[in-house]
Scaffold this motif. Structure first.
Motif: not given
Ligand SMILES: CC(C)(COP(=O)(O)OP(=O)(O)OC[C@H]1O[C@@H](n2cnc3c(N)ncnc32)[C@H](O)[C@@H]1OP(=O)(O)O)[C@@H](O)C(=O)NCCC(=O)NCCS
Length: 147
Positions: A101-110
């Motif tokens: 399962v992939g995703l891309q995030t800028s701010d929600a890494g934690d």
């Protein structure tokens, strides 16, 4: 706050949902009809409810075999840090055992690290032509002309 997670597309008021996303600065330009279509055409969807109020949504694309992609994960700002986002993502992950399962995030890494996701460089992306410039969105624009 008690909340429920389900996949009941028919319960969602998409005009209201777009307004809620915009209020949280998380509207990426889709009309209500196009937003609904994004969810309806996804393999798995999750909605979080505080009574009749939609307080979160998320969706997952999958080939049903080995690869999936998580998108549009949002909890209403009034309801954050109460486990709703995690519950929606877990609800979706339960439906794709054995898949990457992939995703891309800028701010929600934690948030995603807490759920077991790890960075896997190097993610690459392109938009083909212009964002949302395709027949699906043009069709939606017509039926949404009043909005
Ligand atoms: C990211 C988002 C979906 C998290 O939703 P949520 O319902 O608040 O998440 P949860 O309550 O399940 O959080 C679970 C854990 O993730 C981590 N976490 C969540 N939000 C965090 C934040 N803003 N900063 C740091 N850690 C965070 C915490 O460890 C949290 O546990 P804790 O509250 O016990 O400390 C929500 O903040 C949101 O909608 N943000 C705007 C849209 C967005 O960026 N979506 C992701 C796009 S890829």
């Amino acid at each position: 706050v008690a909340f429920d997670v389900d996949s009941a597309l028919h319960r969602v008021d998409w005009v209201q949902a777009k307004a809620d996303l915009a209020r949280d600065d998380f509207d990426n330009g889709r009309s209500p009809v196009a937003l609904e279509r994004s969810f309806a055409e996804s393999e798995h969807v999750a909605f979080a409810w505080d009574g009749a109020q939609l307080v979160g949504m998320a969706r997952l694309l999958s080939d049903g075999v080995c690869n999936a992609y998580l998108l549009d994960v949002w909890t209403a700002s009034s309801h954050r840090r109460r486990g709703i986002g995690s519950a929606m993502v877990r609800y979706l992950l339960e439906r794709v055992p054995g898949q990457h399962v992939g995703l891309q995030t800028s701010d929600a890494g934690d948030f995603y690290r807490e759920l077991g996701f790890r960075a896997q460089p190097e993610f690459m992306a392109t938009v083909v032509g212009t964002w949302l410039d395709n027949p699906a969105n043009r069709a939606c624009d017509k039926s949404d002309a009043a909005q």
